[in-house]
Design a protein around this motif. Structure first.
Motif, short mmCIF file in Angstrom:
data_model
loop_
_atom_site.label_atom_id
_atom_site.label_comp_id
_atom_site.label_asym_id
_atom_site.label_seq_id
_atom_site.Cartn_x
_atom_site.Cartn_y
_atom_site.Cartn_z
N THR A 5 -32.89 -3.75 -27.37
CA THR A 5 -32.79 -3.66 -28.72
C THR A 5 -32.43 -4.81 -29.59
OG1 THR A 5 -30.55 -3.00 -29.05
CG2 THR A 5 -32.13 -1.10 -28.52
N LEU A 6 -33.16 -4.70 -30.75
CA LEU A 6 -32.93 -5.83 -31.66
C LEU A 6 -32.12 -5.57 -32.81
CD1 LEU A 6 -36.60 -7.37 -31.69
CD2 LEU A 6 -34.57 -8.37 -30.27
N THR A 7 -31.44 -6.50 -33.37
CA THR A 7 -30.78 -6.21 -34.69
C THR A 7 -31.81 -6.70 -35.77
OG1 THR A 7 -30.15 -8.57 -35.06
CG2 THR A 7 -28.47 -7.19 -34.01
N LEU A 8 -31.65 -5.77 -36.99
CA LEU A 8 -32.67 -6.11 -38.24
C LEU A 8 -32.87 -7.63 -38.44
CD1 LEU A 8 -34.35 -5.05 -40.28
CD2 LEU A 8 -32.47 -4.90 -41.81
N TYR A 9 -31.82 -8.54 -38.22
CA TYR A 9 -31.83 -9.81 -38.70
C TYR A 9 -32.77 -10.58 -37.48
CZ TYR A 9 -30.85 -14.73 -39.35
OH TYR A 9 -30.75 -16.23 -39.31
N GLU A 10 -32.63 -10.14 -36.20
CA GLU A 10 -33.34 -10.72 -35.26
C GLU A 10 -34.87 -10.28 -35.34
OE1 GLU A 10 -30.34 -10.72 -31.69
OE2 GLU A 10 -31.26 -8.82 -31.88
N LEU A 11 -35.28 -9.11 -35.70
CA LEU A 11 -36.64 -8.64 -35.91
C LEU A 11 -37.22 -9.30 -37.09
CD1 LEU A 11 -38.88 -6.65 -35.38
CD2 LEU A 11 -37.81 -4.96 -36.52
N ASN A 12 -36.38 -9.57 -38.14
CA ASN A 12 -36.88 -10.24 -39.25
C ASN A 12 -37.22 -11.77 -38.90
OD1 ASN A 12 -36.91 -7.99 -40.85
ND2 ASN A 12 -35.17 -8.52 -42.14
N GLU A 13 -36.06 -12.13 -38.22
CA GLU A 13 -36.46 -13.63 -37.80
C GLU A 13 -37.82 -13.73 -36.94
OE1 GLU A 13 -33.62 -16.93 -36.04
OE2 GLU A 13 -33.25 -15.19 -35.07
N LEU A 14 -37.94 -12.76 -36.09
CA LEU A 14 -39.06 -13.01 -35.24
C LEU A 14 -40.53 -12.82 -36.21
CD1 LEU A 14 -40.42 -12.77 -32.41
CD2 LEU A 14 -40.21 -10.16 -32.38
N VAL A 15 -40.37 -11.84 -37.12
CA VAL A 15 -41.50 -11.80 -38.04
C VAL A 15 -41.72 -13.18 -38.95
CG1 VAL A 15 -42.50 -10.79 -40.20
CG2 VAL A 15 -41.22 -9.36 -38.44
N ARG A 16 -40.54 -13.74 -39.31
CA ARG A 16 -40.82 -15.23 -40.06
C ARG A 16 -41.33 -15.95 -38.95
NH1 ARG A 16 -37.78 -19.29 -39.51
NH2 ARG A 16 -36.06 -18.35 -38.37
N GLU A 17 -40.93 -16.07 -37.81
CA GLU A 17 -41.43 -17.12 -36.87
C GLU A 17 -42.86 -16.96 -36.71
OE1 GLU A 17 -38.80 -16.61 -33.58
OE2 GLU A 17 -37.31 -18.21 -34.35
N THR A 18 -43.08 -15.48 -36.42
CA THR A 18 -44.58 -15.10 -36.12
C THR A 18 -45.55 -15.67 -37.46
OG1 THR A 18 -43.75 -13.31 -34.81
CG2 THR A 18 -46.09 -13.44 -35.65
N ILE A 19 -45.08 -15.34 -38.54
CA ILE A 19 -45.81 -16.01 -39.80
C ILE A 19 -46.05 -17.42 -39.76
CG2 ILE A 19 -45.88 -15.91 -42.28
CD1 ILE A 19 -44.53 -12.96 -42.21
#
Length: 431
Positions: A5-19
């Motif tokens: 599982t991911l924390t919300l921050y980790e998921l958002n960080e992943l989205v930021r890096e992807t973008i």
């Protein structure tokens, strides 16, 4: 349960890096502004609407940071003549960004003002086309500004410097002409321009008989926020207004739709005042020229009549003498003709009339006496009508400037009159 599982921050960080990896470039994007909030940084809500239904099919947040926004705003307003506002279509240069705490938004680095100008021109042409189809685009041009346009309904901001300049120009005109301006306050910039000006027009419409012309002025300040004068509803109200409307909304770039449908367009409030002063001064000069021409004509006519009466008064005695002579000659001619005819008749028919000779002689004698009596009566009438005889009897003739006085009320104190009597003339002064 998922093994990892991911924390919300980790998921958002992943989205930021992807973008950041997949969308590293800046993109030019067409969009419509639904909200604009300038708080140092400029926050915008972007929207795209379906062409047919006009319902939103895409939305996004965008921000222009303060350091960049100062330049972008100044450049946009200098080119387009207005500020960014809701409803405006823009072409933005953006970069997709995602922040773990604040979510997704577009970072604006530039706005192309020429795209907005094109959209503004398209909307303006659409409004003009619709007004022309309705047959109202030229209605104001058919109204004539009244000759005595002095009662002026003014639509302006009460605190605007342009309104004060307008009133000062009217009050201090070089001809001393009097104007009566009445202010109908309105908001003259921003999104409330349209409804505010229409409300002022409605208020004036309720008192149409009190005014000759309407002036819409907006002076001072920047030329931004002019879009309120490029709306269909305001243009229709102005085009259909029953009084001539003069606009002086203080911008040099292009005519607004409001300018196009008005009766007369000038650049500034002071130019509107100068136009009204010039219009009334030309009417005043026409009146003064007509007055001078009328006085000259009356003077010439009075002089002509004075000379004609003088000539007639000189002819009256001669006309009496001529009339008497003509009557005497006519009577003499009648007598000669009558005697000739009687004598001829007697000579030709003497043998037939011998028995009636005594009766005829008596008849002729009576007729002759009757004619003589008529002549004597006519002579007596003519003699009695002789003005000189009237004067000898104690009558007199009073003259003023060569004309007989028939009404004592026509004489005023100081007039010099002339009284003619049988043996001379008396001059008098009225007291």
């Amino acid at each position: 349960m998922a093994q990892h599982t991911l924390t919300l921050y980790e998921l958002n960080e992943l989205v930021r890096e992807t973008i950041e990896v997949s969308m590293p470039d800046e993109y030019w994007v067409e969009a419509e502004l639904s909200e604009v909030n300038d708080r140092g940084h400029c926050y915008m809500e972007l929207v795209q609407k379906d062409e047919s239904s006009k319902t939103p099919i895409a939305r996004a947040r965008a921000i222009c940071w303060k350091a960049r926004w100062m330049y972008v705003r100044a450049h946009f307003e200098s080119v387009t003549g207005q500020s960014l506002h809701a409803g405006l279509k823009v072409l933005l240069k953006v970069k997709a960004t995602f922040h773990e705490a604040f979510g997704f938004s577009y970072n604006i680095s530039d706005i192309d003002p020429t795209f907005t100008l094109g959209d503004m021109a398209r909307k303006r042409q659409e409004i003009i086309r619709q007004l022309q189809e309705e047959g109202v685009f030229e209605l104001q041009k058919e109204l004539a500004i009244p000759l005595f346009a002095q009662r002026i309904a003014v639509i302006s901001s009460e605190t605007a410097a342009g309104y004060g300049d307008f009133c000062n120009q009217l009050d201090n005109n070089e001809y001393g002409l009097v104007f009566h301006p009445t202010l109908f306050p309105a908001i003259m910039q921003g999104e409330q321009v349209e409804q505010s000006v229409i409300s002022a027009l409605n208020a004036i419409n309720e008192r149409l008989d009190d005014y000759d012309v309407v002036v819409i002025i907006r002076g001072g300040g920047a030329t931004a926020d002019m879009s309120g004068f490029d709306t269909l509803s305001l243009a229709e109200n102005v085009a259909n207004f029953p009084l001539p409307i003069i606009t002086g909304i203080g911008h040099e770039r292009d005519e607004s739709v409001l300018d196009m449908v008005s009766n007369t367009r000038v650049k500034t409030p002071t130019a509107a005042a100068a136009f009204l002063v010039d219009h009334l001064s030309r009417v005043y000069m026409r009146i003064m020229e007509a007055q001078e021409a009328l006085l000259s004509l009356v003077g010439r006519r009075m002089e002509y009549e004075r000379m004609r009466l003088s000539r007639l008064s000189e002819k009256i005695p001669a006309l009496f003498r001529l009339f008497r002579t003509r009557q005497e000659l006519r009577l003499d001619g009648l007598m000669r003709d009558f005697a000739s005819r009687v004598q001829g008749k007697l000579e030709s028919q003497r043998w037939q009339l011998s028995a009636r000779e005594v009766a005829i002689n008596a008849l002729v004698g009576r007729l002759m006496e009757a004619k003589r009596q008529q002549i004597r009566l006519l002579e007596e009438k003519l003699r009695l009508m002789d003005p000189q005889l009237m004067l000898k009897r104690g009558y007199s003739i009073t003259l003023y400037e060569g004309c007989a006085v028939k009404d004592a009320d026509s004489l005023k104190s100081g007039y010099e009159i002339e009284t003619r009597v049988a043996n001379g003339t008396i001059k008098s002064i009225i007291k």
